[in-house]
Enzyme design. Structure first.
Site, PDB file in Angstrom:
ATOM      1  N   GLU A   2      31.124 -31.839  32.191  1.00 42.70           N
ATOM      2  CA  GLU A   2      30.569 -30.932  31.171  1.00 42.70           C
ATOM      3  C   GLU A   2      31.370 -30.874  29.873  1.00 42.70           C
ATOM      4  O   GLU A   2      31.922 -29.819  29.526  1.00 42.70           O
ATOM      5  CB  GLU A   2      30.431 -29.516  31.739  1.00 42.70           C
ATOM      6  CG  GLU A   2      29.342 -29.382  32.762  1.00 42.70           C
ATOM      7  CD  GLU A   2      28.956 -27.926  33.051  1.00 42.70           C
ATOM      8  OE1 GLU A   2      29.357 -27.020  32.297  1.00 42.70           O
ATOM      9  OE2 GLU A   2      28.229 -27.710  34.041  1.00 42.70           O
ATOM     10  N   GLU A   8      25.893 -30.452  40.022  1.00 42.75           N
ATOM     11  CA  GLU A   8      26.182 -29.026  40.217  1.00 42.75           C
ATOM     12  C   GLU A   8      24.900 -28.220  40.102  1.00 42.75           C
ATOM     13  O   GLU A   8      24.057 -28.501  39.259  1.00 42.75           O
ATOM     14  CB  GLU A   8      27.134 -28.475  39.144  1.00 42.75           C
ATOM     15  CG  GLU A   8      28.589 -28.713  39.380  1.00 42.75           C
ATOM     16  CD  GLU A   8      29.461 -28.128  38.269  1.00 42.75           C
ATOM     17  OE1 GLU A   8      29.150 -27.037  37.767  1.00 42.75           O
ATOM     18  OE2 GLU A   8      30.446 -28.788  37.913  1.00 42.75           O
TER      19      GLU A   8
HETATM   20  C1  BGC Z   1      31.423 -25.864  35.651  1.00 46.56           C
HETATM   21  C2  BGC Z   1      32.132 -25.152  36.767  1.00 46.56           C
HETATM   22  C3  BGC Z   1      31.775 -23.675  36.725  1.00 46.56           C
HETATM   23  C4  BGC Z   1      30.290 -23.535  36.953  1.00 46.56           C
HETATM   24  C5  BGC Z   1      29.784 -22.099  36.966  1.00 46.56           C
HETATM   25  C6  BGC Z   1      30.010 -25.403  35.417  1.00 46.56           C
HETATM   26  O1  BGC Z   1      29.864 -25.190  34.068  1.00 46.56           O
HETATM   27  O2  BGC Z   1      31.502 -27.247  35.795  1.00 46.56           O
HETATM   28  O3  BGC Z   1      33.511 -25.371  36.660  1.00 46.56           O
HETATM   29  O4  BGC Z   1      32.512 -22.934  37.641  1.00 46.56           O
HETATM   30  O5  BGC Z   1      29.584 -24.211  35.951  1.00 46.56           O
HETATM   31  O6  BGC Z   1      30.028 -21.466  35.756  1.00 46.56           O
END
Ligand code: BGC
Length: 509
Positions: free
Chosen positions: A172, A378
């Site tokens: 990101e 993610e």
């Molecule tokens: C990031 C994580 C973060 C998650 C939730 C993503 O932007 O890669 O490190 O904890 O979102 O905010």
């Protein structure tokens, strides 16, 4: 969408990878141990007011000491793959120069243990925890940091190149530039606004140089990047809202995806370089940045509704922080993030809109015709969990139905969208990684924003799987996976056939 694990299992393609994700700084703790050097996040988190309630990352989930226990929990979950990040400061404490053998050894043991348990390692090279000396020399505003990351990639490739199944170069870059360099709410705490542009290019160059180093080392695994994507929705049909939406789309999505997948920055960005004289992408840089990927990592959490002007400040604080929007309610701001009406939100205030997962994939398919296979690297949601003590059964129960429904709806939508006849049928979707395996240090949100499938009591370090953990366990058990294992034979040849003895010391459930 049906949250039943069995119903969802029937939708999953046979080779679909289900994974869980974390990052080093968010879970490891042990910041001063075994030769680790300081990172920019160590310093930023120690500033009063930088983190909710001034909470400290010093111990976090203590994963550095409890790694075998955590891998044992993953095994119990039955997960295919684990995405973690390498702490650059642990492996190369100065960000350049000598390597710390104890740091290398930690990930060596982690990777071997994962493979021995049939869990494929996905290693992220860089998840925001820049070694302090590099941050002090300008961090990602300094082009040199990109070359240092390339060198770090070569170190990681030499150490783990035979065993990591998937590599993510950079996580990101959009969030780091927005929160860390434009708004100053993440490390390194700079508020450069539009002048933050060079930090975009240097991170993307760092991605390109890392890929080059991994390829040169002939690593066995696949290589990709993880970019966050949020479909942008105008707050109304008003042309000014539409223009603002287009600008946000460029600033949060296209600025990071176009260079990697099309080999060029959006036109508007190229035209705006007078804001940043240091922003000078050469054609050699663009070639490095747009090298062919083995997969594209897409982090999807939510859509963003955008309106023109400063707005009325009604966006929840957590939403503003996470999207890097201090434009909401700021007098004179050109546009703002508007709430979705009648929409359930997470503890952060993020709108829960699984249907936009399909929009995200469809937009990606349309914009990038040569998109490689995609992993959702993610996705997940923070909620305030309730811990129920069932005295009769002597058990602790964490009924996080909203989280498991979020996951079921988003995984289901992604799979349907990429199936024949779906809105993004041309995309070869290979898997979904849940953010996060454990509750952890959620950057400026401290321990208040819990995303985990497993609750971690930060005081006692007791791990307690939540209902979402058992739901995912049931999904993994129920799906129809073909005979091919997640960890191909080529990986980890010569490892002991039996998993080392890893017992969970804490009784759970
Ligand atoms: C990031 C994580 C973060 C998650 C939730 C993503 O932007 O890669 O490190 O904890 O979102 O905010």
């Amino acid at each position: 969408m049906n949250a039943s694990a069995r119903a969802l299992a029937t939708l999953l393609p046979p080779r679909f990878t289900l994974g869980v994700a974390t990052s080093a700084f968010q879970i490891e703790g042990a910041l001063d141990e075994d030769g680790r050097g300081p990172s920019g996040w160590d310093v930023f988190a120690a500033k009063p007011g930088a983190i909710v309630e001034d909470q400290s990352p010093a111990v976090s989930c203590d994963h550095y000491h409890r790694m075998p226990e955590d891998v044992a929990l993953m095994k119990e979950l039955g997960i295919d793959s684990y995405r973690f990040s390498l702490s650059w400061s642990r492996i190369q404490p100065g960000g350049s120069g000598p390597v710390n053998p104890a740091g290398l050894d930690f990930y060596d043991r982690l990777i071997d243990l994962l493979l021995a348990n049939g869990i494929s390692p996905m290693a992220t090279l860089y998840h925001w925890d820049t070694p302090l000396p590099l941050d002090e020399a300008g961090g990602w505003m300094n082009r040199d940091t990109a070359y240092r990351l390339g060198e770090f990639a070569a170190i990681a490739a030499a150490a783990y190149g035979d065993r990591v199944v998937r590599w993510v170069t950079v996580n990101e870059p959009a969030t780091l530039t927005t929160n860390g360099y434009a708004l100053g709410v993440h490390a390194p705490g700079q508020s450069l606004m539009l002048k933050a542009l060079p930090s975009v290019h240097h991170q993307l160059l760092g991605h390109g140089l890392s890929m080059q180093a991994l390829r040169a080392a002939n690593v066995t695994g696949e290589i990709g990047i993880a970019n966050v994507y949020s479909p942008m929705v105008p707050a109304s049909a008003n042309p000014l809202d539409k223009v603002s939406t287009g600008l946000m789309d460029i600033a949060q999505n296209r600025l990071y995806a176009d260079p990697v997948l099309l080999g060029k920055y959006p036109d508007l960005i190229r035209a705006a370089t007078f804001f940043s004289p240091d922003f000078s992408p050469s054609s050699e840089d663009m070639e490095l940045i747009s090298q062919p990927l083995d997969f594209y990592g897409l982090n999807y959490y939510m859509p963003t509704r955008v309106g023109a002007g400063p707005g009325d400040g009604t966006v929840p604080a957590g939403m503003a922080e996470a999207m890097g929007d201090d434009l909401s309610g700021t007098p004179g701001a050109p546009f703002h993030i508007a709430p979705f009406h009648d929409t359930e939100t997470t503890a952060y205030g993020w709108p829960i809109k699984p249907e936009y997962m399909s929009v995200a994939l469809a937009e990606m398919a349309e914009r990038y015709p040569t998109l490689p296979p995609v992993y959702i690297t993610e996705g997940g949601a923070s909620f305030e969990d309730v811990v129920v003590r069932d005295a009769a059964g002597n058990r602790t129960i964490i009924p996080d139905e909203r989280r498991l429904r979020y996951l079921a709806d988003h995984i289901g939508t992604a799979v349907e969208a990429t199936s024949p006849g779906g809105a993004a049928e041309s995309i070869d979707l290979r898997g979904y990684y849940v953010w996060s395996f454990v509750d952890n240090f959620e950057w400026s949100g401290g321990y208040k924003q819990q995303f985990g499938l497993v609750r971690v009591d930060i005081d006692t370090q007791v791990r307690t799987p939540k209902a979402s953990f058992y739901w995912l366990q049931e999904l993994l058990a129920a799906r129809n996976r073909d005979a091919a294992p997640e960890v191909p034979e080529a990986f980890g040849a010569g490892l002991p056939a039996q998993a080392p003895d890893v017992e969970r010391p804490h009784p759970v459930g």
